[in-house]
Design a protein around this motif. Sequence first.
Motif, PDB file in Angstrom:
ATOM      1  N   GLN A  13      32.230  36.236  42.617  1.00 55.90           N
ATOM      2  CA  GLN A  13      33.171  37.323  42.333  1.00 55.90           C
ATOM      3  C   GLN A  13      32.392  38.615  42.125  1.00 55.90           C
ATOM      4  N   SER A  15      33.054  42.455  40.766  1.00 60.06           N
ATOM      5  CA  SER A  15      34.057  43.201  40.000  1.00 60.06           C
ATOM      6  C   SER A  15      33.502  44.541  39.547  1.00 60.06           C
ATOM      7  N   GLU A  93      37.656  44.714  33.215  1.00 63.11           N
ATOM      8  CA  GLU A  93      37.090  44.237  34.473  1.00 63.11           C
ATOM      9  C   GLU A  93      38.168  44.154  35.545  1.00 63.11           C
ATOM     10  N   GLN A  94      37.821  44.613  36.756  1.00 60.67           N
ATOM     11  CA  GLN A  94      38.687  44.486  37.922  1.00 60.67           C
ATOM     12  C   GLN A  94      37.960  43.646  38.974  1.00 60.67           C
ATOM     13  N   VAL A  95      38.457  42.448  39.210  1.00 62.30           N
ATOM     14  CA  VAL A  95      37.867  41.581  40.231  1.00 62.30           C
ATOM     15  C   VAL A  95      38.364  42.043  41.597  1.00 62.30           C
ATOM     16  N   LEU A  96      37.427  42.297  42.509  1.00 59.66           N
ATOM     17  CA  LEU A  96      37.773  42.838  43.819  1.00 59.66           C
ATOM     18  C   LEU A  96      38.206  41.725  44.769  1.00 59.66           C
ATOM     19  N   ASN A  97      39.183  42.031  45.586  1.00 65.38           N
ATOM     20  CA  ASN A  97      39.763  41.074  46.523  1.00 65.38           C
ATOM     21  C   ASN A  97      38.971  41.103  47.841  1.00 65.38           C
ATOM     22  N   LYS A 103      31.932  40.417  50.547  1.00 65.72           N
ATOM     23  CA  LYS A 103      31.093  40.199  49.363  1.00 65.72           C
ATOM     24  C   LYS A 103      29.618  40.295  49.731  1.00 65.72           C
ATOM     25  N   VAL A 216      42.262  45.195  44.279  1.00 68.27           N
ATOM     26  CA  VAL A 216      41.978  44.512  43.009  1.00 68.27           C
ATOM     27  C   VAL A 216      42.752  43.201  42.963  1.00 68.27           C
ATOM     28  N   ASN A 219      42.980  41.939  36.922  1.00 65.00           N
ATOM     29  CA  ASN A 219      42.461  42.780  35.839  1.00 65.00           C
ATOM     30  C   ASN A 219      42.370  41.951  34.565  1.00 65.00           C
TER      31      ASN A 219
END
Length: 371
Positions: A13, A15, A93-97, A103, A216, A219
């Motif tokens: 992940q 973020s 924290e914002q985990v990116l899609n 990645k 995102v 969150n």
Amino acid sequence: MYSQNSAISNNAQISVLTCGSGDQLYSTFGHSAIRVWDPLTRTDKVYNYGIFDFNAPNFYLNFVKGKLLFKVNKQDFSRFLYEYQYEKRWVKEQVLNLNTKQKQQLYNYLEKNVKPENRDYLYDYLYNNCATKIIEVLNTSIGKDITFKENHIEKNFTFRELLDQKLSTNTWASFGIDLALGSKIDKKATVLQHTFLPDYVWSQLNNSTIKNAPLVLSNRTILKEHKKVTSINFLATPMFWSYLFLIFVLFITYTDYKNQLWSRWIDIFLLFTTGIVGFILSLLWFATDHTATANNFNLLWALPFNLVALFLLPKKKNNNTKLHKYSIILLVFLLAVPIVQIIGIQKFHPVFIPILLSLATRYVFIWQKTK
């Protein structure tokens, strides 16, 4: 485009971390960083673009000249988080899609950027800081897939208004920033330019897409906000001291008028102080690379030429033609200050009001005495 340094798993992940304000001026505006967490390789690193070294050669000189180098640093997430726990600052924290390819592209870019030969960058507090770097990194590594939408901001603020959102008005920090920074920060910032503040990075990412899907994925709050009770001692504020000084100037001027005196010492103090301030502001404008210190209309009241006018004051005779003409120029320039604000060219700090009134009081007195 970027050489593959090492692979990260599909379970990894990436973020974006957004951190709350701190007690020190440099941390007032918050912070942004990028986290890479991979459970398979037991990797949990933070790429932090907000690193600077007080002990670097010529640190303070380079800061004044606008040539300060910041760097990106890679550190353990646990160590990064400990600092914010200690300072009682919130972290979100914002985990990116991102898919596996995206990645890897982003990770490769970060790994290349953190190498000693690439990690330094020329810092600019409005256009190139830890927060703007987040958008830049995403744009550079996977930008072709990302759309940064702009409909989440109802009103575009000026850069000065954005800074004011993080500063209490009646503080020395707010006063100093409004004194040093010129009219360039009174222009409206674009939506993406709002992201020089970490809070706006957070909202921008929440309103962005990647190949028509939300950028995102999720969150979460890692560290909760601690409500801070801050008490301001009014006796230590710039507003108190500026109005106290105005009262003092009015008293001295009244005494001078009443007793047919001329307290030249206070005029020497005012001309010397405003002259020094004007000299420093001129250097910040013309002799540095700071983008925000240019076109500073505080020079209308803080004239560096006042240092030259000092040599006219010690003379005992009152009918000084040169000083009389110069006092008229000073009064005209003071009158221009509110006009500049009303037109919208530059916003001045409220603390300047008693300062300008103090100057106007003495300049009128000088004009009358030298007729």
